[in-house]
Design a protein around this motif. Structure first.
Motif, PDB file in Angstrom:
ATOM      1  N   SER A 158       0.648  -1.191   0.038  1.00 57.93           N
ATOM      2  CA  SER A 158      -0.080   0.041  -0.045  1.00 57.93           C
ATOM      3  C   SER A 158       0.827   1.059  -0.033  1.00 57.93           C
ATOM      4  O   SER A 158       1.893   1.055   0.430  1.00 57.93           O
ATOM      5  CB  SER A 158      -0.881  -0.070   1.143  1.00 57.93           C
ATOM      6  N   HIS A 159       0.317   2.501  -0.474  1.00 57.56           N
ATOM      7  CA  HIS A 159       0.866   3.510  -0.364  1.00 57.56           C
ATOM      8  C   HIS A 159       1.387   3.955   1.029  1.00 57.56           C
ATOM      9  O   HIS A 159       2.459   4.671   1.437  1.00 57.56           O
ATOM     10  CB  HIS A 159       0.065   4.821  -0.838  1.00 57.56           C
ATOM     11  N   ALA A 160       0.387   3.722   2.000  1.00 59.38           N
ATOM     12  CA  ALA A 160       0.799   3.841   3.423  1.00 59.38           C
ATOM     13  C   ALA A 160       1.698   3.409   3.945  1.00 59.38           C
ATOM     14  O   ALA A 160       2.751   3.811   4.654  1.00 59.38           O
ATOM     15  CB  ALA A 160      -0.391   3.399   4.147  1.00 59.38           C
ATOM     16  N   ARG A 163       4.810   4.925   2.597  1.00 54.89           N
ATOM     17  CA  ARG A 163       5.363   5.995   3.194  1.00 54.89           C
ATOM     18  C   ARG A 163       6.116   5.833   4.481  1.00 54.89           C
ATOM     19  O   ARG A 163       6.951   6.402   4.845  1.00 54.89           O
ATOM     20  CB  ARG A 163       4.134   7.036   3.680  1.00 54.89           C
ATOM     21  N   ASP A 164       5.769   4.860   5.412  1.00 58.57           N
ATOM     22  CA  ASP A 164       6.522   4.462   6.401  1.00 58.57           C
ATOM     23  C   ASP A 164       7.978   4.411   6.452  1.00 58.57           C
ATOM     24  O   ASP A 164       8.809   4.492   7.251  1.00 58.57           O
ATOM     25  CB  ASP A 164       5.829   3.014   7.008  1.00 58.57           C
ATOM     26  N   GLN A 299     -15.873  -6.844  -0.982  1.00 55.06           N
ATOM     27  CA  GLN A 299     -15.880  -7.204  -2.083  1.00 55.06           C
ATOM     28  C   GLN A 299     -17.080  -8.125  -2.230  1.00 55.06           C
ATOM     29  O   GLN A 299     -17.686  -8.509  -3.208  1.00 55.06           O
ATOM     30  CB  GLN A 299     -14.523  -7.807  -2.756  1.00 55.06           C
ATOM     31  N   ALA A 300     -17.249  -8.876  -1.231  1.00 54.02           N
ATOM     32  CA  ALA A 300     -18.405  -9.981  -0.976  1.00 54.02           C
ATOM     33  C   ALA A 300     -19.672  -9.203  -0.933  1.00 54.02           C
ATOM     34  O   ALA A 300     -20.708  -9.894  -0.924  1.00 54.02           O
ATOM     35  CB  ALA A 300     -17.988 -10.878   0.128  1.00 54.02           C
ATOM     36  N   GLY A 301     -19.748  -7.793  -0.771  1.00 56.19           N
ATOM     37  CA  GLY A 301     -20.685  -7.175  -0.821  1.00 56.19           C
ATOM     38  C   GLY A 301     -21.338  -6.892   0.579  1.00 56.19           C
ATOM     39  O   GLY A 301     -22.446  -6.472   0.842  1.00 56.19           O
ATOM     40  N   LEU A 302     -20.559  -7.048   1.550  1.00 50.77           N
ATOM     41  CA  LEU A 302     -20.968  -6.812   2.961  1.00 50.77           C
ATOM     42  C   LEU A 302     -20.760  -5.059   3.157  1.00 50.77           C
ATOM     43  O   LEU A 302     -19.795  -4.621   3.067  1.00 50.77           O
ATOM     44  CB  LEU A 302     -20.338  -7.620   3.929  1.00 50.77           C
ATOM     45  N   PRO A 303     -21.732  -4.481   3.805  1.00 44.52           N
ATOM     46  CA  PRO A 303     -21.386  -3.111   4.441  1.00 44.52           C
ATOM     47  C   PRO A 303     -20.274  -3.320   5.629  1.00 44.52           C
ATOM     48  O   PRO A 303     -20.335  -4.257   6.288  1.00 44.52           O
ATOM     49  CB  PRO A 303     -22.609  -2.634   5.180  1.00 44.52           C
ATOM     50  N   VAL A 304     -19.117  -2.575   5.420  1.00 41.49           N
ATOM     51  CA  VAL A 304     -18.159  -2.643   6.495  1.00 41.49           C
ATOM     52  C   VAL A 304     -18.060  -1.305   7.275  1.00 41.49           C
ATOM     53  O   VAL A 304     -18.016  -0.314   6.782  1.00 41.49           O
ATOM     54  CB  VAL A 304     -16.740  -3.023   5.622  1.00 41.49           C
ATOM     55  N   VAL A 305     -17.634  -1.599   8.665  1.00 38.39           N
ATOM     56  CA  VAL A 305     -17.528  -0.568   9.579  1.00 38.39           C
ATOM     57  C   VAL A 305     -16.124  -0.602   9.897  1.00 38.39           C
ATOM     58  O   VAL A 305     -15.839  -1.764  10.621  1.00 38.39           O
ATOM     59  CB  VAL A 305     -18.595  -0.466  10.777  1.00 38.39           C
ATOM     60  N   ALA A 306     -15.245   0.162   9.700  1.00 37.68           N
ATOM     61  CA  ALA A 306     -13.712  -0.205  10.142  1.00 37.68           C
ATOM     62  C   ALA A 306     -13.199   1.071  10.701  1.00 37.68           C
ATOM     63  O   ALA A 306     -13.799   2.436  10.766  1.00 37.68           O
ATOM     64  CB  ALA A 306     -12.940  -0.158   8.752  1.00 37.68           C
ATOM     65  N   HIS A 307     -12.349   0.829  11.532  1.00 43.17           N
ATOM     66  CA  HIS A 307     -11.392   1.922  12.337  1.00 43.17           C
ATOM     67  C   HIS A 307     -10.888   2.859  11.316  1.00 43.17           C
ATOM     68  O   HIS A 307     -10.362   2.207  10.228  1.00 43.17           O
ATOM     69  CB  HIS A 307     -10.389   1.220  13.126  1.00 43.17           C
ATOM     70  N   ASP A 308     -10.722   4.196  11.695  1.00 41.75           N
ATOM     71  CA  ASP A 308     -10.250   5.081  10.598  1.00 41.75           C
ATOM     72  C   ASP A 308      -8.858   5.180  10.546  1.00 41.75           C
ATOM     73  O   ASP A 308      -8.175   6.038  11.202  1.00 41.75           O
ATOM     74  CB  ASP A 308     -10.881   6.522  11.237  1.00 41.75           C
ATOM     75  N   LEU A 309      -8.297   4.173   9.813  1.00 39.56           N
ATOM     76  CA  LEU A 309      -6.624   4.352   9.593  1.00 39.56           C
ATOM     77  C   LEU A 309      -6.629   4.555   8.156  1.00 39.56           C
ATOM     78  O   LEU A 309      -7.200   4.358   7.115  1.00 39.56           O
ATOM     79  CB  LEU A 309      -6.273   2.880   9.521  1.00 39.56           C
ATOM     80  N   PRO A 310      -5.582   5.328   7.771  1.00 36.90           N
ATOM     81  CA  PRO A 310      -5.235   5.969   6.527  1.00 36.90           C
ATOM     82  C   PRO A 310      -5.206   4.749   5.558  1.00 36.90           C
ATOM     83  O   PRO A 310      -5.669   5.082   4.325  1.00 36.90           O
ATOM     84  CB  PRO A 310      -3.791   6.882   6.589  1.00 36.90           C
ATOM     85  N   GLU A 388      11.618   9.126  -9.216  1.00 38.00           N
ATOM     86  CA  GLU A 388      10.831   8.245  -8.766  1.00 38.00           C
ATOM     87  C   GLU A 388      11.020   7.679  -7.349  1.00 38.00           C
ATOM     88  O   GLU A 388      10.229   7.250  -6.667  1.00 38.00           O
ATOM     89  CB  GLU A 388      10.864   7.042  -9.563  1.00 38.00           C
ATOM     90  N   LEU A 389      12.128   8.320  -6.624  1.00 41.73           N
ATOM     91  CA  LEU A 389      12.373   7.806  -5.281  1.00 41.73           C
ATOM     92  C   LEU A 389      11.416   8.503  -4.489  1.00 41.73           C
ATOM     93  O   LEU A 389      11.365   8.316  -3.160  1.00 41.73           O
ATOM     94  CB  LEU A 389      13.932   8.127  -4.969  1.00 41.73           C
ATOM     95  N   HIS A 390      10.784   9.562  -4.786  1.00 44.75           N
ATOM     96  CA  HIS A 390       9.760  10.127  -3.824  1.00 44.75           C
ATOM     97  C   HIS A 390       8.442   9.832  -3.984  1.00 44.75           C
ATOM     98  O   HIS A 390       7.291  10.555  -3.582  1.00 44.75           O
ATOM     99  CB  HIS A 390       9.818  11.918  -4.130  1.00 44.75           C
ATOM    100  N   ARG A 391       8.094   8.629  -4.635  1.00 44.22           N
ATOM    101  CA  ARG A 391       6.705   8.118  -4.881  1.00 44.22           C
ATOM    102  C   ARG A 391       6.758   6.677  -4.983  1.00 44.22           C
ATOM    103  O   ARG A 391       7.745   6.189  -5.304  1.00 44.22           O
ATOM    104  CB  ARG A 391       6.107   8.967  -6.187  1.00 44.22           C
TER     105      ARG A 391
END
Length: 399
Positions: A158-160, A163-164, A299-310, A388-391
């Motif tokens: 992931s991009h997150a 960034r780490d 993706q299975a079609g379920l509504p998801v409630v998730a902790h707010d992580l970037p 490209e080293l910055h992305r």
């Protein structure tokens, strides 16, 4: 050819995981192994795939083809550690891999040095552990290994996560490639009633559920804490891990023991059947690098409630629209209110589920497999330039 391979022999690829159990990282290596062991559509030959686990925690990975275990239990003490290292050398010497792909932080720092010392020509490390799960000494060792050339490539999902690592020197970051997780679309043959019957869940209740390794960082206790505010709702928990006893105690403490259902560890087809029986998916995890379980549920079609992580906002997004409800899961009232809102507004929940189904377009299994095949067959570092080293480096397309 490396390690004595001839042109008639397929490259031997060794996936290395820390512990054998059914969790996200293990599922990714299973999928990769399954797909890479078949010829690609462009005629690239099949690869010979082996899976090596540093120790066996559960029977969840016993069915993997060409599976090996360094130890049956996690080693302890100096003598146990010495025997473990000796056994790891012996197994790698016997397998003679051409490419090693270690996963997770301990997989990286244990397997990569051994592989390099044994002359394995290509090592592709995989950062799939959230930084919060990695101790400072382990991060330091990983940094030294990366700077010293023990890793040829380092993938992030992931991009997150990318960034780490951007405070690290360029000698480390130039090896980083962004390869988003892909997943197989699993279609269950069960309907909701059959799913609930299979897992011993009440047939007529409102049921929220989660799939996770039972670890404190997954914070499943926060989902349990919502139940006193949702008196008609049950919680189903799929997975195993060291936090199970504490979670059972939490259910007892909150007076909701009869509404919390532990259904145990399961393979991919089991997860597909389990998700069919849920009304909503909850994901209060404190730290993720991708959040594969939440993506699969959406993706299975379920509504998801998730902790707010970037990172969850990043991966649970379709064309700039969130396909999950993000909350501070530590705020029990807000968490419960978001769950209740989906029950009270079925049209909204259905729209969220329909959007989530489109994640299959974004996280293609074939794209992930093709990206790893290219990294395995490449003879050099990923192509980079100073800008490209910055992305993030996107394996299949531009950022």
């Amino acid at each position: 050819m490396p390690n004595g391979a001839s042109h008639k022999q397929p490259l031997r690829i060794l996936f290395v995981q820390t512990q054998a159990e059914m969790a996200g990282a293990q599922e990714i290596s299973r999928l990769l192994g399954q797909e890479l062991s078949s010829p690609s559509n462009d005629g690239t030959p099949a690869l010979e795939i082996h899976h090596l686990f540093l120790y066996r925690k559960t029977a969840g990975c016993d069915h993997f083809p060409n599976v090996h275990f360094v130890a049956r239990e996690r080693p302890s003490g100096l003598l146990g550690a010495a025997r473990f290292v000796g056994r790891l050398f012996a197994v790698m010497r016997e397998l003679r891999p051409d490419v090693v792909l270690p996963f997770q932080h301990y997989g990286n720092i244990v397997a990569a040095p051994v592989a390099r010392l044994m002359g394995v020509p290509r090592i592709i490390a995989n950062h799939v552990s959230a930084p919060a799960t990695i101790s400072r000494p382990v991060r330091l060792i990983d940094r030294v290994l990366g700077l010293s050339g023990f890793y040829d490539v380092i993938t992030v999902n992931s991009h997150a996560t990318w960034r780490d690592y951007q405070s690290y020197p360029a000698r480390y970051t130039r090896r980083i490639v962004h390869v988003p997780h892909g997943f197989a679309q699993r279609i269950s043959t069960l309907d909701k009633s059959a799913s609930r019957a299979r897992f011993g869940l009440p047939l007529d209740a409102a049921i929220i559920g989660t799939v996770a390794r039972l670890h404190p960082l997954k914070r499943i206790d926060l989902a349990i804490a919502t139940l006193p505010l949702l008196p008609q709702v049950h919680l189903a928990i799929a997975g195993q891990g060291p936090d199970e006893e504490r979670l059972r105690a939490c259910a007892l403490e909150y007076g909701v023991r009869e509404r919390v259902h532990f259904v145990g560890e399961m393979d991919g087809s089991g997860v597909a059947d389990f998700l069919v029986g849920l009304d909503q998916f909850v994901f209060p995890s404190a730290a993720e690098t991708f959040g594969l379980a939440a993506v699969e549920a959406a993706q299975a079609g379920l509504p998801v409630v998730a902790h707010d992580l970037p990172v969850l906002r990043e991966v649970l997004d379709v064309d700039g629209k969130p396909c999950a409800h993000f909350v501070d899961a530590a705020d029990t009232g807000a968490f419960a209110a978001a769950i209740q809102q989906n029950f009270d507004n079925p049209a909204q929940a259905a729209a969220m589920g329909a959007l989530g189904r489109r994640l299959a377009e974004r996280y293609s299994l074939s794209a992930m497999v093709d990206a790893y095949r290219d990294l395995i067959l490449s003879k050099s570092l990923p192509a980079t330039s100073s800008d490209e080293l910055h992305r993030p480096h996107l394996a299949s397309s531009g950022p």
